[in-house]
Design a protein around this motif. Structure first.
Motif, PDB file in Angstrom:
ATOM      1  N   GLY A 602      42.469  49.317  40.152  1.00 33.42           N
ATOM      2  CA  GLY A 602      42.534  49.700  38.746  1.00 33.42           C
ATOM      3  C   GLY A 602      42.786  48.510  37.845  1.00 33.42           C
ATOM      4  N   ARG A 603      43.668  47.596  38.282  1.00 37.35           N
ATOM      5  CA  ARG A 603      43.936  46.401  37.475  1.00 37.35           C
ATOM      6  C   ARG A 603      42.705  45.507  37.376  1.00 37.35           C
ATOM      7  NH1 ARG A 603      49.090  46.768  39.949  1.00 37.35           N
ATOM      8  NH2 ARG A 603      48.396  45.471  41.691  1.00 37.35           N
ATOM      9  N   GLN A 604      41.925  45.431  38.470  1.00 33.70           N
ATOM     10  CA  GLN A 604      40.706  44.620  38.419  1.00 33.70           C
ATOM     11  C   GLN A 604      39.705  45.197  37.429  1.00 33.70           C
ATOM     12  OE1 GLN A 604      40.940  41.669  40.023  1.00 33.70           O
ATOM     13  NE2 GLN A 604      42.948  42.557  40.520  1.00 33.70           N
ATOM     14  N   LYS A 607      41.280  44.416  33.879  1.00 30.32           N
ATOM     15  CA  LYS A 607      41.299  43.041  33.384  1.00 30.32           C
ATOM     16  C   LYS A 607      39.912  42.407  33.374  1.00 30.32           C
ATOM     17  CE  LYS A 607      46.100  42.072  34.663  1.00 30.32           C
ATOM     18  NZ  LYS A 607      47.011  41.196  35.445  1.00 30.32           N
ATOM     19  N   LEU A 608      39.158  42.590  34.497  1.00 31.58           N
ATOM     20  CA  LEU A 608      37.848  41.944  34.590  1.00 31.58           C
ATOM     21  C   LEU A 608      36.747  42.769  33.940  1.00 31.58           C
ATOM     22  CD1 LEU A 608      37.989  40.605  38.271  1.00 31.58           C
ATOM     23  CD2 LEU A 608      38.535  39.403  36.144  1.00 31.58           C
ATOM     24  N   GLY A 609      36.800  44.080  34.130  1.00 32.13           N
ATOM     25  CA  GLY A 609      35.742  44.927  33.591  1.00 32.13           C
ATOM     26  C   GLY A 609      35.951  45.276  32.136  1.00 32.13           C
ATOM     27  N   THR A 613      35.034  41.766  30.105  1.00 31.11           N
ATOM     28  CA  THR A 613      33.594  41.978  29.945  1.00 31.11           C
ATOM     29  C   THR A 613      33.277  42.899  28.775  1.00 31.11           C
ATOM     30  OG1 THR A 613      33.308  41.691  32.326  1.00 31.11           O
ATOM     31  CG2 THR A 613      31.487  42.700  31.117  1.00 31.11           C
ATOM     32  N   ILE A 614      33.732  44.141  28.871  1.00 29.00           N
ATOM     33  CA  ILE A 614      33.357  45.127  27.845  1.00 29.00           C
ATOM     34  C   ILE A 614      33.948  44.761  26.498  1.00 29.00           C
ATOM     35  CG2 ILE A 614      33.546  47.552  27.179  1.00 29.00           C
ATOM     36  CD1 ILE A 614      33.532  48.248  30.148  1.00 29.00           C
ATOM     37  N   ASP A 615      35.268  44.503  26.462  1.00 24.21           N
ATOM     38  CA  ASP A 615      35.890  44.158  25.185  1.00 24.21           C
ATOM     39  C   ASP A 615      35.380  42.821  24.649  1.00 24.21           C
ATOM     40  OD1 ASP A 615      37.299  46.467  25.187  1.00 24.21           O
ATOM     41  OD2 ASP A 615      39.217  45.600  25.782  1.00 24.21           O
ATOM     42  N   ARG A 616      35.203  41.862  25.564  1.00 25.07           N
ATOM     43  CA  ARG A 616      34.809  40.519  25.123  1.00 25.07           C
ATOM     44  C   ARG A 616      33.421  40.507  24.493  1.00 25.07           C
ATOM     45  NH1 ARG A 616      34.284  35.144  28.997  1.00 25.07           N
ATOM     46  NH2 ARG A 616      33.696  33.676  27.343  1.00 25.07           N
TER      47      ARG A 616
END
Length: 661
Positions: A602-604, A607-609, A613-616
């Protein structure tokens, strides 16, 4: 009549839930309790009518529900002998729990919400047991899951209660996935959700195969195993049992209603309701027997080491459910239902009795802080003694007399032995061992609570967390606090349940066990097996009585005659004690295998997804582009006329050039 029985609790729940504090405690409690006593009063004539042979099975339509292509089913209430048994169990226990809660929850500020939840749960359970099709059963199945979540986490400001409610919800979702797949598969095979049509067609599917996860397997075995996974979750069988002890974080009346007499028996009821299906699935029945017998033994071992009075009884519930399942697994569904019936009375009695003890001891649940209470709360002691004699199965076969557990639990052991297979005999011996452990931990609870030195005099929690009257503060004997008997609203349910714990087995055994006409086809009745059960050797019939005496003697020796024995045992067998005391490390195992990897995954994703990625590149990226673009555009907004004229001229030149080229 059946419409009133089922929908009176729903109406009461709506009134109490919507009216809440506007109606006040007295009105909401009166409405919900009155509705449940009405349902209970109407349920008993139906049950007794089936016993007497004057009632016949019927289906009462309520409304049209689903019409979608070839799929069509109505909302209807199925009333037969099996339903009648559950109506009596659910409504009687629920009515008494409602009344008991008047005293137990007297100081709680959210009483209307609590009583609304109790009635909502009862309605959902009634919908489950009166279901005429699998979808309606699933509606009730999920309804009791929701209501149990609300009741376990009723004290939502208490972190442990919230965590226990979530745990119960999540673990049950695992089982419910199997149940859903079983329902989907059953519809795929039989092209109907009607229970009566499915059961009528089930024998014809014996020996048929189906492709499942790339393999060709027996159809009925797969369907019944999936359905049984749902039963394992709801009835807290080994592997999906971890939620039940933690559910004790809810108020004690909740423990008595949900986790002793009603919701946890939903899985047993479902297996018995679909017994003609299970009879065509020998592998599934073997699994039911093995899981039930293993649960019976496993939970009993843990009960011998716990100090929390409610947790001891919770593991006892888990163990007794194992008896019911392995009775069903060997084909004695009527015996499984008989133990369900008697268990409802003596286990609800034990839970409510424990609640009375906790009430007397200012909400202290550690038995090490009790002792000598039989003189302080004699009525509660008498009720708990009756419940203990019932669960340990006191009775003598030769004289044909005994408490409720003697008739039903002994019948489970006898029928398992009579079945004669390797699996059923293994279940018999595990059941006998569990009976010994049941006697030990039950009398351990009684000795620690009601006999011996009054350890509550020295309990800092009790002595320093109570409001002391001037008389109590000056009482050197009690150290400032004196246990008190529960109010009459709590004692009346204890008295009525005591009658059930004493007499329910004696009075109803012939109908449940020997009367095939009583069941009327509502469960698969194996007359040959019942006949063989009565013909087992005498040593089998007396085995439960013998181990009950041994368990009593062991508890008396360890906690009365020589109280230093438990400490010596722990010193010698420390590793074994830690293993059992820590519940065979199931929680730690699941935490490492499932919980921590799930949190890591869930943390991956987070933080990564989500963030990286999506927010960025999504909302944050668009916001960044707009901000930069606005900053660039702002630089050419000088406010001078000649600047704008120059830009317009350059733009005009660029446009003409583009047009010419």
């Amino acid at each position: 009549m059946i419409l009133i029985i089922v929908f009176a609790p729903l109406l009461a729940a709506i009134i109490a839930g919507l009216g809440n504090r506007a109606l006040g405690n007295a009105i909401t409690k009166s409405v919900t309790t009155g509705a449940l006593f009405l349902s209970a009063a109407l349920s008993w004539p139906i049950f007794l009518g089936f016993l007497a042979g004057t009632e016949t099975a019927q289906v009462v339509p309520v409304l049209q529900w689903v019409r979608s292509g070839d799929l069509a089913f109505d909302w209807a209430l199925r009333v037969d002998a099996l339903t009648a048994v559950m109506l009596v169990v659910i409504n009687t226990v629920s009515a008494l729990v409602h009344l008991y809660s008047w005293g137990y929850m007297e100081e709680d500020p959210d009483q209307p919400r609590f009583f609304a939840y109790l009635s909502l749960f009862t309605f959902a359970m009634l919908m489950l047991v009166t279901a005429d099709n699998l979808v309606q059963m699933f509606f009730g199945w999920e309804g009791v899951g929701l209501a149990s979540y609300l009741l376990i986490g009723f004290w939502f400001k208490k972190p442990s209660a919230g965590a226990a409610a979530i745990k119960a919800f999540v673990v049950n979702r695992v089982g419910d996935l199997g149940f859903m797949l079983g329902i989907f598969g059953t519809y795929l095979v039989f092209q109907t959700t009607s229970i009566s049509e499915i059961l009528a067609s089930a024998p014809g599917m014996s020996g048929s195969t189906i492709t499942f996860v790339g393999m060709r397997l027996y159809t009925m075995d797969i369907l019944c195993i999936l359905l049984f996974i749902g039963a394992m979750g709801k009835s807290a069988q080994l592997g999906l049992h971890t939620w039940l002890p933690d559910a004790m974080e809810g108020p004690t009346p909740v423990s008595a209603l949900i986790h002793a007499a009603t919701m946890v028996t939903a899985g047993v009821f479902m297996v018995c309701r679909l017994s003609p299906m299970f009879e065509t699935a020998p592998t599934a029945l073997m699994i039911v027997t093995v899981i039930g017998a293993a649960t019976c033994f496993f939970a009993a071992t843990i009960g011998t080491t716990q100090w929390d009075i409610k947790r001891v009884i919770a593991y006892s519930t888990c163990s007794q459910l194992g008896y019911m399942f392995f009775a069903a697994g060997v084909g004695a569904y009527n015996v499984a239902m008989f133990h369900l019936f008697t268990h409802a009375f003596f286990k609800a009695l034990l839970f409510l009795g424990a609640g009375s003890v906790i009430h007397a001891m200012h909400h202290e649940q550690d038995m090490r802080c009790y002792g000598g209470l039989r003189k302080e709360i004699p009525l509660t002691f008498a009720a708990m003694l009756a419940g203990t004699l019932a669960i340990t199965g006191l009775g003598v076969y030769h004289f044909g007399v005994g408490f409720a557990g003697f008739w039903s639990k002994d019948a489970v052991l006898e029928v398992a032995f009579a079945r004669g297979t390797e699996i059923s005999v293994m279940a018999f011996w595990l059941g006998v061992t569990a009976a010994l452990l049941t006697s030990f931990y039950s009398w351990r609870l009684m000795f620690l609570t009601f006999w011996g030195k009054p350890r509550w005099i020295e309990s800092e929690h009790i002595q320093h967390s109570v409001h002391k009257t001037p008389e109590q503060a000056g009482d050197d004997t009690t150290g400032g606090y004196h246990p008190h008997e529960s109010p009459v609203t709590m004692l009346i349910p204890l008295g009525l349940l005591t009658v059930g714990a004493v007499a329910a087995g004696q009075f109803f055994a012939p109908g449940f066990i020997d009367d095939a006409a009583f069941w009327g086809g509502s469960v698969f009745y194996n007359g040959d097996l019942i006949h063989a059960m009565h013909a087992v050797p005498y040593w089998v019939k007396y085995s439960a009585f013998i181990v009950m005496i041994i368990g009593f003697g062991g508890a008396y020796l360890a906690y009365m005659a020589k109280p230093e024995i438990p400490a010596k045992f722990v010193n010698i067998f420390g590793a074994l004690h830690r293993f059992v005391f820590n519940k065979w490390y199931f929680d730690e195992l699941y935490d490492r295998i499932f919980v921590k990897p799930s949190f890591w995954l869930g943390r991956q994703f987070w933080k990564l997804g989500d963030v990286a990625t999506i927010d960025r590149f999504g909302p944050n990226g668009v916001a960044w582009a707009v901000t930069r673009g606005a900053a660039a555009a702002k630089t050419i907004q000088s406010g001078y006329l000649y600047t704008y004229a120059l830009i317009m001229l350059l733009g005009l030149i660029a446009a003409i050039t583009y047009a010419l080229l």
